[in-house]
Design a protein around this motif. Structure first.
Motif, short mmCIF file in Angstrom:
data_model
loop_
_atom_site.label_atom_id
_atom_site.label_comp_id
_atom_site.label_asym_id
_atom_site.label_seq_id
_atom_site.Cartn_x
_atom_site.Cartn_y
_atom_site.Cartn_z
N GLY A 10 0.87 -1.23 -0.60
CA GLY A 10 -0.03 0.11 -0.23
C GLY A 10 0.56 1.19 -0.07
N TYR A 11 0.19 2.06 -0.43
CA TYR A 11 1.20 3.67 -0.74
C TYR A 11 0.54 4.09 0.00
N SER A 12 0.54 5.26 1.51
CA SER A 12 -0.28 6.15 2.74
C SER A 12 -1.24 5.60 2.82
N GLY A 13 -1.26 4.87 3.46
CA GLY A 13 -2.47 4.24 3.58
C GLY A 13 -3.45 3.42 2.32
N ARG A 14 -2.99 3.69 1.30
CA ARG A 14 -4.05 3.22 0.00
C ARG A 14 -3.06 1.49 0.17
N VAL A 15 -4.89 0.34 -0.06
CA VAL A 15 -3.74 -0.49 -0.21
C VAL A 15 -3.83 -0.63 -1.72
N LEU A 16 -2.66 -1.23 -2.45
CA LEU A 16 -2.73 -0.98 -4.00
C LEU A 16 -2.90 -2.53 -4.17
N MET A 17 -2.29 -4.00 -3.74
CA MET A 17 -2.06 -4.85 -3.96
C MET A 17 -2.77 -5.53 -2.43
N GLY A 34 -2.74 -5.24 -16.65
CA GLY A 34 -3.55 -4.73 -16.74
C GLY A 34 -3.99 -3.08 -16.57
N PRO A 35 -5.04 -2.48 -15.88
CA PRO A 35 -4.87 -1.20 -15.74
C PRO A 35 -3.88 -0.34 -15.71
N SER A 36 -3.82 0.70 -16.95
CA SER A 36 -2.70 1.78 -15.91
C SER A 36 -3.36 1.55 -14.60
N GLY A 37 -2.20 2.07 -13.86
CA GLY A 37 -2.31 2.38 -12.42
C GLY A 37 -2.26 1.20 -11.39
N SER A 38 -3.25 0.29 -12.05
CA SER A 38 -2.97 -1.21 -11.23
C SER A 38 -2.07 -1.37 -10.22
N GLY A 39 -0.82 -1.24 -10.87
CA GLY A 39 0.51 -1.62 -10.17
C GLY A 39 1.50 -2.95 -10.81
N LYS A 40 1.67 -2.54 -11.94
CA LYS A 40 2.41 -3.54 -12.84
C LYS A 40 4.24 -2.86 -12.31
N THR A 41 4.28 -2.05 -12.46
CA THR A 41 5.70 -1.24 -11.95
C THR A 41 6.04 -0.89 -11.00
N SER A 42 4.54 -1.37 -9.77
CA SER A 42 4.74 -1.25 -8.39
C SER A 42 5.69 -3.20 -7.88
N LEU A 43 4.96 -4.86 -8.54
CA LEU A 43 4.74 -5.29 -8.45
C LEU A 43 7.00 -5.77 -8.98
N HIS A 84 13.83 0.05 -16.58
CA HIS A 84 13.31 -0.28 -16.08
C HIS A 84 11.70 1.89 -16.88
N GLN A 85 10.23 1.66 -16.15
CA GLN A 85 10.26 2.35 -17.08
C GLN A 85 10.24 3.44 -17.57
N ASP A 86 11.29 4.42 -16.80
CA ASP A 86 11.48 5.19 -17.35
C ASP A 86 12.70 6.40 -17.34
N ASP A 159 9.95 -3.64 -18.08
CA ASP A 159 8.15 -2.66 -17.39
C ASP A 159 8.09 -1.51 -18.95
N GLU A 160 7.45 -2.11 -19.34
CA GLU A 160 6.49 -1.60 -21.07
C GLU A 160 8.34 -1.30 -21.73
N PRO A 161 8.99 -2.34 -22.16
CA PRO A 161 9.86 -1.87 -22.65
C PRO A 161 9.66 -1.49 -24.57
N THR A 191 3.29 -5.61 -19.84
CA THR A 191 2.77 -4.55 -21.37
C THR A 191 1.44 -3.92 -21.37
N HIS A 192 0.96 -3.50 -22.31
CA HIS A 192 0.02 -3.16 -22.30
C HIS A 192 -0.50 -4.17 -23.88
N ASP A 193 0.58 -4.64 -24.69
CA ASP A 193 0.24 -4.30 -26.08
C ASP A 193 -0.29 -6.05 -26.12
N1 LIG Z 1 5.86 6.35 -4.51
C1 LIG Z 1 4.59 6.32 -4.87
N2 LIG Z 1 4.01 6.87 -3.57
C2 LIG Z 1 2.35 7.00 -4.18
N3 LIG Z 1 1.73 6.08 -4.37
C3 LIG Z 1 2.56 5.67 -5.51
C4 LIG Z 1 4.02 5.20 -6.01
N4 LIG Z 1 4.45 4.60 -7.27
C5 LIG Z 1 3.17 4.24 -7.12
N5 LIG Z 1 2.11 4.99 -6.86
C6 LIG Z 1 0.80 4.57 -6.76
O1 LIG Z 1 0.64 3.12 -6.96
C7 LIG Z 1 -0.36 2.55 -7.98
C8 LIG Z 1 0.15 2.14 -9.37
O2 LIG Z 1 1.34 2.36 -10.14
P1 LIG Z 1 2.35 1.26 -11.00
O3 LIG Z 1 3.40 2.76 -11.50
O4 LIG Z 1 2.01 0.66 -10.13
O5 LIG Z 1 1.53 1.32 -12.34
P2 LIG Z 1 1.29 0.72 -13.59
O6 LIG Z 1 0.24 -0.66 -13.64
O7 LIG Z 1 2.40 -0.13 -13.49
O8 LIG Z 1 0.73 1.75 -14.72
P3 LIG Z 1 1.08 2.24 -15.66
O9 LIG Z 1 0.29 1.45 -16.94
O10 LIG Z 1 0.12 3.44 -15.83
O11 LIG Z 1 2.27 2.24 -16.11
C9 LIG Z 1 -0.75 4.01 -8.73
O12 LIG Z 1 -1.71 4.55 -8.36
C10 LIG Z 1 0.25 5.11 -8.60
O13 LIG Z 1 -0.19 6.35 -8.63
#
Ligand SMILES: Nc1ncnc2c1ncn2[C@@H]1O[C@H](COP(=O)(O)OP(=O)(O)OP(=O)(O)O)[C@@H](O)[C@H]1O
Ligand SMILES: [Mg+2]
Lengths: 223, 303
Positions: A10-17, A34-43, A84-86, A159-161, A191-193
């Motif tokens: 979770g990020y600052s209280g919000r549970v991501l997975m 998974g949709p944008s913002g679902s947590g692929k990069t985080s995973l 890395h994504q960026d 990550d999205e190469p 990837t989204h592709d």
């Molecule tokens: N350092 C952070 N602090 C707070 N929230 C974060 C942080 N990094 C990511 N998030 C939040 O966690 C969620 C998942 O982010 P993540 O980058 O893992 O998504 P993603 O699936 O890779 O999205 P995309 O397809 O757009 O790359 C997003 O809602 C994002 O705002």
């Protein structure tokens, strides 16, 4: 190779997975969608120790990466090629030196021929002396992939190469990863592709993990 | 894991693969400032060193040359002079701590007085006191005790153990030397503090570089070394230039007359010129240690 044990993040209280339990076998090839913002990069970041799980644990090469000291994490990362994504380059060094950086920090010397071949494969032969800011978005992604595979890692996390490259180049980059997978490397590609996933499935036994609503599931044959 | 081992770190630093510090971008004026400050500090350090050495030399000369000798001065009417001199010599012969006593010849006395009274002094015509030179053993003589015994035997004898006028000079010379050494320590401390700040600033400004290096598996030691190497080399170069300038400035000081003023003798002689050459090495060591500490400390906080 990579195992998630009842992991939640979770990020600052919000549970991501939450409640994620996964086991990626050595030599496997997985896509992460998974949709944008679902947590692929985080995973992916959890896999190489840039993020720490809120609870549960991540094991890489059989070791709990969340419990490691920074220098141990560094040693683990030498066995993981990361796109890395960026991208992230050292902007003051030419591409050639950026791409051999994983070897450089490990105190090894790059094989010049292997590097030339790799640059040719990703279509960057002419850009070896260019600085990263002088490259286009797609060129940077290709360079990032080249750097990730340069150190012959056991695991490749990308990550999205192919996010910014044309279809033909996407297939070339995919080939690089499927070839490495055939050589026994473990590959995870976010990837989204969907087309890319289809092509990959024709080349290797790729599986698809789908993140949605804080859950990670193995997608069926229909994606 | 990366508890830095000084010996091997230094060796790696000096041998250092040239590329290793290229991973840190050129740091512009932080680095230039480090060089300049290090040069200025070394310049000042040369003078502090010269001061310490000169005053140390002075204090040594004053205390050593004079410590083990004393003089007995006998003022008596001419007819008693001989008898009192003999009494004094007898007393001295039985005094513990006296290794030799010798009556000074009129010629010697004349030479001693020459600087004050001129070469044409008619010594014979003056009622000069008789001087007895006393050489002391390393244990020394009990001054007040000897004075009492002398007075009892020869009323005209006065012991001059040089202590009265020598002591304040020796102690002020040593105090100036301590000041010089203190200045050196302060200069070293200020250099360390400044280089620590410069390193921390450089590390803070290069967060992206640190993240990228970590992404490809660089350990803290590797990242720290790149910064340490750069700042150590800068500090060394600066100190080298500052030391050279300081030494040149000292060499160009008006030379002190050979027999003249102790106090104008600010400078180095002979082997003493080797001391300032240690300053660049010392500066590099200070820079190395403070950069290393600053780098590891900062890297602990940057994730
Ligand atoms: N350092 C952070 N602090 C707070 N929230 C974060 C942080 N990094 C990511 N998030 C939040 O966690 C969620 C998942 O982010 P993540 O980058 O893992 O998504 P993603 O699936 O890779 O999205 P995309 O397809 O757009 O790359 C997003 O809602 C994002 O705002
Ligand atoms: Mg992402």
């Amino acid at each position: 190779m990579i195992e998630f044990h009842d992991l939640s993040l979770g990020y600052s209280g919000r549970v991501l997975m939450s409640g994620v339990t996964l086991k990626l076998m050595p030599g496997s090839f997985h896509f992460l969608t998974g949709p944008s913002g679902s947590g692929k990069t985080s995973l992916l970041k959890l896999c190489y120790g840039e993020l720490k799980a809120t609870s549960g644990r991540v094991e890489v090469f059989g070791q709990d990466i969340g419990a490691m000291a920074r220098d141990q994490v560094a040693l683990i990362r030498r066995r993981i090629g990361i796109v890395h994504q960026d991208c992230q380059f050292l902007d003051h060094l030419p591409m050639a030196e950026n791409i051999t950086l994983p070897l450089e920090v490990a105190g090894q010397v790059a094989d010049a021929r292997a590097m030339d071949e790799l640059l040719a494969w990703v279509g960057l032969s002419g850009q070896a002396r260019a600085l990263p800011p002088q490259l286009s978005g797609g060129e940077r992604q290709r360079a990032a992939l080249a750097r990730a595979v340069m150190g012959a890692p056991d695991i490749i996390l990308a990550d999205e190469p192919t996010g910014n490259v044309d279809w033909e180049m996407s297939q070339r980059l995919l080939r690089l990863m499927t070839e490495l997978n055939r050589m026994g490397k473990t590959v995870v590609v976010a990837t989204h592709d969907l087309n890319l996933i289809r092509v990959a499935k024709s080349q290797v036994a790729a599986r698809v993990l789908r993140i949605q609503g804080g859950r990670v599931q193995l997608a069926g044959a229909d994606l | 894991m990366t508890k830095p081992n000084l010996g091997s770190s230094l060796r790696r630093l000096i041998a250092g693969r040239r590329r290793a510090d290229r991973v840190v971008p050129p740091s512009g004026h932080t680095a230039t400032l480090t060089t300049l400050t290090s040069a200025a500090m070394a310049f000042l350090a040369v003078f502090a060193l010269a001061l310490s050495i000169a005053t140390g030399r002075l204090a040594d000369r004053w205390s050593q040359a004079l410590t083990r000798t004393a003089t007995v001065r006998i003022s008596a009417p001419p007819e008693q002079m001989q008898a009192q001199t003999k009494k004094v010599l007898d007393v001295l012969k039985t005094t513990p701590g006296v290794s030799a006593a010798r009556v000074m010849e009129p010629d010697e006395i004349k030479r001693l007085l020459e600087p004050w009274l001129g070469p044409d002094l008619p010594v014979d015509a003056l009622p000069l006191p008789q001087l007895v030179e006393v050489a002391e053993t390393p244990e020394g003589v009990d001054g007040p005790g000897l004075q009492l015994r002398l007075q009892a035997e020869a009323p005209g004898a006065i012991l001059d153990d040089h202590l009265r006028w020598r002591q304040p000079l020796v102690s002020s010379a040593s105090r100036v030397r301590i000041l010089g050494l203190l200045s050196l320590a302060l200069i070293g401390g200020a250099t360390a503090a400044l280089i620590t700040l410069a390193t921390q600033a450089a590390l803070a400004a290069n967060g992206q570089v640190i993240r990228t290096l970590r992404l490809v598996g660089a350990r803290d030691g590797y990242i720290a070394r790149a910064f340490v190497r750069r700042f150590t080399i800068r500090a060394f170069m600066g100190a080298l230039a500052g030391t050279a300038l300081g030494m040149a400035a000292i060499a160009l000081l008006p030379a002190a007359a050979p027999e003249g003023g102790f106090l104008t003798g600010l400078g180095f002689t002979g082997i003493e010129w080797g001391w300032p050459l240690l300053l660049p090495i010392l500066a590099a060591l200070v820079a190395f240690l403070s950069t290393l500490a600053a780098a590891f400390q900062t890297l602990r906080t940057v994730r």
